[in-house]
Design a protein around this motif. Structure first.
Motif, PDB file in Angstrom:
ATOM      1  N   ASN A  58      47.810 101.187  37.976  1.00 56.98           N
ATOM      2  CA  ASN A  58      47.346 101.886  36.771  1.00 56.98           C
ATOM      3  C   ASN A  58      46.698 103.224  37.131  1.00 56.98           C
ATOM      4  O   ASN A  58      45.671 103.619  36.569  1.00 56.98           O
ATOM      5  CB  ASN A  58      46.351 101.012  35.995  1.00 56.98           C
ATOM      6  CG  ASN A  58      46.104 101.545  34.580  1.00 56.98           C
ATOM      7  OD1 ASN A  58      46.975 102.182  33.987  1.00 56.98           O
ATOM      8  ND2 ASN A  58      44.909 101.298  34.055  1.00 56.98           N
ATOM      9  N   LYS A  59      47.323 103.938  38.064  1.00 55.82           N
ATOM     10  CA  LYS A  59      46.775 105.218  38.525  1.00 55.82           C
ATOM     11  C   LYS A  59      47.814 106.337  38.397  1.00 55.82           C
ATOM     12  O   LYS A  59      47.878 107.241  39.243  1.00 55.82           O
ATOM     13  CB  LYS A  59      46.307 105.099  39.980  1.00 55.82           C
ATOM     14  CG  LYS A  59      45.094 104.205  40.172  1.00 55.82           C
ATOM     15  CD  LYS A  59      44.709 104.074  41.641  1.00 55.82           C
ATOM     16  CE  LYS A  59      44.290 105.391  42.246  1.00 55.82           C
ATOM     17  NZ  LYS A  59      43.799 105.245  43.631  1.00 55.82           N
ATOM     18  N   ARG A 118      51.622 103.482  39.962  1.00 55.50           N
ATOM     19  CA  ARG A 118      51.746 102.978  38.596  1.00 55.50           C
ATOM     20  C   ARG A 118      51.352 101.498  38.543  1.00 55.50           C
ATOM     21  O   ARG A 118      50.751 101.035  37.565  1.00 55.50           O
ATOM     22  CB  ARG A 118      53.177 103.176  38.087  1.00 55.50           C
ATOM     23  CG  ARG A 118      53.353 102.752  36.639  1.00 55.50           C
ATOM     24  CD  ARG A 118      54.763 103.025  36.138  1.00 55.50           C
ATOM     25  NE  ARG A 118      54.959 104.437  35.800  1.00 55.50           N
ATOM     26  CZ  ARG A 118      55.890 105.214  36.333  1.00 55.50           C
ATOM     27  NH1 ARG A 118      56.713 104.732  37.260  1.00 55.50           N
ATOM     28  NH2 ARG A 118      56.009 106.459  35.952  1.00 55.50           N
TER      29      ARG A 118
END
Length: 315
Positions: A287-288, A284
């Motif tokens: 941003n995955k 997170r």
């Protein structure tokens, strides 16, 4: 009469000469001032062939002496600097990592670090990790994606059980031993099974993979991305424990699984929070992570899932 006692003067050789001279004074004739004569003779004899008594000899060149002194000082300075540098090199060789300046340590690490190369590049495969608590519905939603979008669904648990049962398996006996003793199967085996399964699928023309129930720990995530492939993102099926508990108890009525009971389920919840949530938080931060709420109906969850995945990759 002159005394026979010898008193050392200057160097040892001079003292011996003085002793011999004093002994010879016994043979000299009497003098009105014998003591003054003896002292003067001793001084003259001790001086030897001094240049002050020999006008033919010149005094030493002062500038030449200064040149020799300066040259010697320069050589001594250079030797001192060389020895100092050698001591510094030896000291640096003995320094521990904590004593080496951070900047130097970082440069050394950058020069010696070998970046691992995964078995598959991002152009060859697309990998999606699928995580969520027990009973959240991962298997159901993965089956939908396989049906509609030609994903290959790989479950780490299913691969281990299949390998354990396969005749002539390279890892079967080891897997059986770990499971029998209640130990966690080494991550190297799980990752090797996933890599082999992906290689077989790639040979058949597949390139999109759902890795279900993996990675469960940070070391598994890091090792997989170093050795096999870098993930596109992680699907996190989010659901409250109360809802998951009711689903698992309902499933236990027909599944026949020994771990579908309240005590085992609560332990599995704790294990997921302790080991898998740090993985989700890690991705997170990059941003995955795609979070999918899973408390609605299966159909509603799948519609939301398709929408979110389409925003991240072309299906």
């Amino acid at each position: 009469m002159a005394s026979l006692r010898c008193t050392p003067l200057l160097r040892t050789g001079t003292a011996a000469s003085v002793c011999r001279l004093r002994s010879s004074l016994l043979l000299l004739p009497a003098s009105p001032q014998p003591r003054a004569f003896a002292v003067q003779t001793v001084r003259s004899y001790s001086a030897g062939n001094s240049s002050s008594n020999d006008p033919s000899k010149k005094p030493p060149n002062v500038f030449a002496l200064l040149g020799i002194i300066l040259a010697g000082s320069g050589v001594f300075y250079l030797l001192s600097k060389s020895m100092q540098k050698e001591r510094e090199v030896r000291r640096d060789m003995k320094l521990g990592d904590s004593e080496i300046p951070t900047e130097i340590r970082e440069k050394q690490a950058a020069a010696t670090t070998v970046v691992p190369v995964p078995a598959f590049s991002k152009d060859e495969v697309k990998v999606i990790f699928v995580l969520g608590g027990p009973g959240v519905g991962k298997g159901t939603q993965c089956a939908n994606l396989v049906r509609d979008y030609d994903f290959v669904h790989l479950s780490a648990g299913d691969l281990l059980r299949a390998e354990q049962a396969r005749e002539g398996s390279e890892y079967g006996e080891l897997i059986s031993t770990y499971i029998r003793e209640g130990k966690i199967v080494p991550q190297e085996i799980t990752i090797a099974l996933l890599r082999n399964a992906m290689q077989d699928a790639v040979k058949e023309g597949h390139s999109k993979f759902l890795i279900d129930g993996f990675p469960r720990k940070m070391d598994q995530a890091i090792k997989f991305e170093e050795d096999v492939a870098v993930s596109e993102f992680t699907l996190y099926f989010d659901c409250s424990e109360d809802v998951m508990l009711q689903r698992l108890l309902k499933r236990g009525e027909t599944s026949g699984r020994s771990d579908d009971n309240i005590e085992s389920i609560k332990k599995r919840f704790k294990t997921f929070v302790d080991t898998s949530m740090p993985v989700i938080d890690y991705y997170r931060g990059q941003n995955k992570v795609i979070s999918v709420p899973c408390e609605k109906t299966k159909e509603e969850v799948y519609d939301l899932l398709k929408e979110k995945i389409s925003d991240r990759m072309s299906l």
